[in-house]
Design a protein around this motif. Structure first.
Motif, PDB file in Angstrom:
ATOM      1  N   ARG A 171      13.306  -1.524   4.500  1.00 48.51           N
ATOM      2  CA  ARG A 171      13.412  -2.284   4.687  1.00 48.51           C
ATOM      3  C   ARG A 171      12.690  -2.424   6.356  1.00 48.51           C
ATOM      4  N   HIS A 172      12.455  -0.835   6.877  1.00 49.91           N
ATOM      5  CA  HIS A 172      11.831  -1.100   8.315  1.00 49.91           C
ATOM      6  C   HIS A 172      10.524  -0.858   7.908  1.00 49.91           C
ATOM      7  N   VAL A 173      10.312  -0.040   7.515  1.00 53.11           N
ATOM      8  CA  VAL A 173       8.734   0.437   7.448  1.00 53.11           C
ATOM      9  C   VAL A 173       7.691  -1.528   6.428  1.00 53.11           C
ATOM     10  N   PHE A 174       8.947  -1.857   5.477  1.00 52.04           N
ATOM     11  CA  PHE A 174       8.205  -3.065   4.639  1.00 52.04           C
ATOM     12  C   PHE A 174       9.764  -3.784   4.977  1.00 52.04           C
ATOM     13  N   PRO A 175       9.438  -4.872   6.290  1.00 52.26           N
ATOM     14  CA  PRO A 175      10.615  -5.770   6.759  1.00 52.26           C
ATOM     15  C   PRO A 175      10.744  -6.767   5.356  1.00 52.26           C
ATOM     16  N   ARG A 176       9.356  -7.512   4.925  1.00 56.50           N
ATOM     17  CA  ARG A 176       9.436  -8.086   3.619  1.00 56.50           C
ATOM     18  C   ARG A 176       8.386  -8.554   2.469  1.00 56.50           C
ATOM     19  N   LEU A 177       8.295  -8.416   1.604  1.00 53.04           N
ATOM     20  CA  LEU A 177       7.702  -9.188   1.388  1.00 53.04           C
ATOM     21  C   LEU A 177       7.532 -10.730   0.837  1.00 53.04           C
ATOM     22  N   ASP A 178       6.452 -11.304   0.759  1.00 51.19           N
ATOM     23  CA  ASP A 178       6.812 -13.397   1.047  1.00 51.19           C
ATOM     24  C   ASP A 178       6.239 -13.328  -0.453  1.00 51.19           C
ATOM     25  N   ASN A 179       6.898 -14.784  -0.352  1.00 47.48           N
ATOM     26  CA  ASN A 179       7.201 -15.299  -1.671  1.00 47.48           C
ATOM     27  C   ASN A 179       5.726 -15.834  -2.438  1.00 47.48           C
ATOM     28  N   GLY A 180       5.733 -15.119  -3.679  1.00 46.84           N
ATOM     29  CA  GLY A 180       4.186 -15.735  -4.028  1.00 46.84           C
ATOM     30  C   GLY A 180       2.601 -15.222  -3.343  1.00 46.84           C
ATOM     31  N   ALA A 181       3.178 -13.606  -2.232  1.00 47.33           N
ATOM     32  CA  ALA A 181       1.924 -12.899  -1.378  1.00 47.33           C
ATOM     33  C   ALA A 181       1.530 -12.022  -2.565  1.00 47.33           C
ATOM     34  N   VAL A 182      -0.100 -11.907  -2.445  1.00 48.45           N
ATOM     35  CA  VAL A 182      -0.503 -10.572  -3.185  1.00 48.45           C
ATOM     36  C   VAL A 182      -0.363  -8.952  -1.940  1.00 48.45           C
ATOM     37  N   THR A 183      -0.060  -8.716  -2.120  1.00 50.82           N
ATOM     38  CA  THR A 183       0.215  -7.216  -1.939  1.00 50.82           C
ATOM     39  C   THR A 183      -1.385  -6.203  -2.860  1.00 50.82           C
ATOM     40  N   GLU A 184      -2.371  -5.463  -2.477  1.00 57.05           N
ATOM     41  CA  GLU A 184      -2.889  -4.085  -3.375  1.00 57.05           C
ATOM     42  C   GLU A 184      -2.787  -2.806  -2.920  1.00 57.05           C
ATOM     43  N   ILE A 185      -2.310  -1.884  -4.187  1.00 55.20           N
ATOM     44  CA  ILE A 185      -2.273  -0.968  -4.101  1.00 55.20           C
ATOM     45  C   ILE A 185      -3.596  -0.586  -4.848  1.00 55.20           C
ATOM     46  N   GLU A 186      -4.456   1.220  -4.956  1.00 52.66           N
ATOM     47  CA  GLU A 186      -5.087   1.734  -5.582  1.00 52.66           C
ATOM     48  C   GLU A 186      -4.630   2.627  -5.601  1.00 52.66           C
ATOM     49  N   ILE A 187      -3.990   3.136  -7.643  1.00 46.33           N
ATOM     50  CA  ILE A 187      -3.122   4.040  -7.784  1.00 46.33           C
ATOM     51  C   ILE A 187      -4.393   5.119  -8.750  1.00 46.33           C
ATOM     52  N   ARG A 188      -5.027   6.256  -7.686  1.00 47.98           N
ATOM     53  CA  ARG A 188      -5.550   6.942  -7.943  1.00 47.98           C
ATOM     54  C   ARG A 188      -5.223   8.526  -8.675  1.00 47.98           C
ATOM     55  N   ASP A 189      -6.335   9.483  -9.182  1.00 47.18           N
ATOM     56  CA  ASP A 189      -5.403  10.656  -9.553  1.00 47.18           C
ATOM     57  C   ASP A 189      -5.070  11.227  -8.363  1.00 47.18           C
ATOM     58  N   THR A 190      -5.313  11.179  -6.842  1.00 43.34           N
ATOM     59  CA  THR A 190      -5.523  12.180  -6.024  1.00 43.34           C
ATOM     60  C   THR A 190      -3.960  10.791  -5.298  1.00 43.34           C
ATOM     61  N   GLY A 191      -3.584  10.129  -5.836  1.00 43.84           N
ATOM     62  CA  GLY A 191      -2.618   9.251  -4.855  1.00 43.84           C
ATOM     63  C   GLY A 191      -2.028   7.473  -5.150  1.00 43.84           C
ATOM     64  N   THR A 192      -1.978   7.362  -4.017  1.00 44.30           N
ATOM     65  CA  THR A 192      -2.147   6.074  -3.882  1.00 44.30           C
ATOM     66  C   THR A 192      -2.230   5.869  -2.436  1.00 44.30           C
ATOM     67  N   ALA A 193      -3.424   4.472  -2.269  1.00 47.52           N
ATOM     68  CA  ALA A 193      -3.830   3.628  -0.986  1.00 47.52           C
ATOM     69  C   ALA A 193      -3.014   2.444  -1.080  1.00 47.52           C
ATOM     70  N   LEU A 194      -3.225   2.067  -0.059  1.00 48.69           N
ATOM     71  CA  LEU A 194      -1.968   0.541   0.069  1.00 48.69           C
ATOM     72  C   LEU A 194      -3.577  -0.343   1.221  1.00 48.69           C
ATOM     73  N   ARG A 195      -3.639  -0.687   0.085  1.00 46.22           N
ATOM     74  CA  ARG A 195      -5.512  -2.023   0.460  1.00 46.22           C
ATOM     75  C   ARG A 195      -4.973  -3.273   1.389  1.00 46.22           C
ATOM     76  N   SER A 196      -4.427  -4.031   1.222  1.00 48.95           N
ATOM     77  CA  SER A 196      -3.804  -4.800   2.171  1.00 48.95           C
ATOM     78  C   SER A 196      -2.350  -5.503   1.361  1.00 48.95           C
ATOM     79  N   LEU A 197      -1.696  -6.345   2.783  1.00 44.87           N
ATOM     80  CA  LEU A 197      -0.331  -6.534   2.427  1.00 44.87           C
ATOM     81  C   LEU A 197       0.545  -7.717   2.609  1.00 44.87           C
TER      82      LEU A 197
END
Length: 217
Positions: A171-197
């Protein structure tokens, strides 16, 4: 493996105006929520995706439906994407709970894991099933893109788990995700990257063919 997941919180529901915890209750979308679903469909048609997945709750499936139709795909329902059950907090506002037990609300606000509402699903359990579902989608669509429609709390917990952040601090790191908005992540063999929020679907999406960030970026 480099799979992109476009994570979307479902459209607005009838309980959002009162800020009630919907949890596993199947609450209907409002007219605004349906409009947000339609906007997501238009955005997805421009962005492109190889698959569309959703929580089994109707607010998520209905939000995903226009995007799936625009892409000529079916919505794949994943039980692991269901919202967290809030137990004592289900269907209630924070103000209602604070009037009954202010100390319980204080503990929850401080750490949503150790201070979880009585009777709610453990945060670690929610993280395990959510990340398992997301990683399975990534494996099934290696080097592809998956649009995933789920829920505010579940997706924030999953983001913390995938990015190696404390689950109780979602709740502190990500206060909220907006309704209908897009958060993009990239899952790789080596881990996960946050591309947009929280990218609104009224913006122009990046080209579907854009590749992963170069090494060292």
């Amino acid at each position: 493996m480099t799979a992109r997941l476009l994570l979307v919180r479902h459209g607005e529901t009838a309980w959002h105006a009162e800020n009630r915890y919907a949890g596993v209750t199947d609450v209907a979308l409002t007219p605004r929520g349906l409009a947000q679903a339609a906007d997501l469909g238009t955005w997805a048609a421009r962005r492109g995706a190889d698959a569309v997945a959703a929580s089994p709750l109707s607010r998520a499936r209905l939000t995903a439906a226009p995007a799936a139709a625009a892409l000529g795909l079916d919505v794949v329902v994943r039980e692991g994407l269901r919202e967290v059950g809030f137990g004592w907090g289900e269907g209630r506002t924070v103000e209602e709970m604070a009037a009954e037990d202010p100390e319980a609300v204080r503990r929850f606000r401080e750490d949503a894991d150790s201070g979880a509402f009585p009777g709610s699903e453990p945060v670690a359990d929610a993280a395990a099933r959510a990340t398992a579902a997301l990683r399975d989608l990534a494996r099934r669509h290696r080097d592809g893109t998956v649009l995933v429609v789920a829920h505010n709390t579940l997706l924030r917990i999953a983001l913390c788990d995938l990015l190696g952040l404390p689950l109780g601090r979602y709740r502190h790191v990500f206060p909220r995700l907006d309704n209908g908005a897009v958060t993009e992540i990239e899952i790789r063999d080596t881990g996960t990257a946050l591309r947009s929020l929280n990218v609104p679907t009224t913006t122009t999406p990046p080209a579907a063919s854009s590749g992963p960030a170069p090494a060292g970026d």
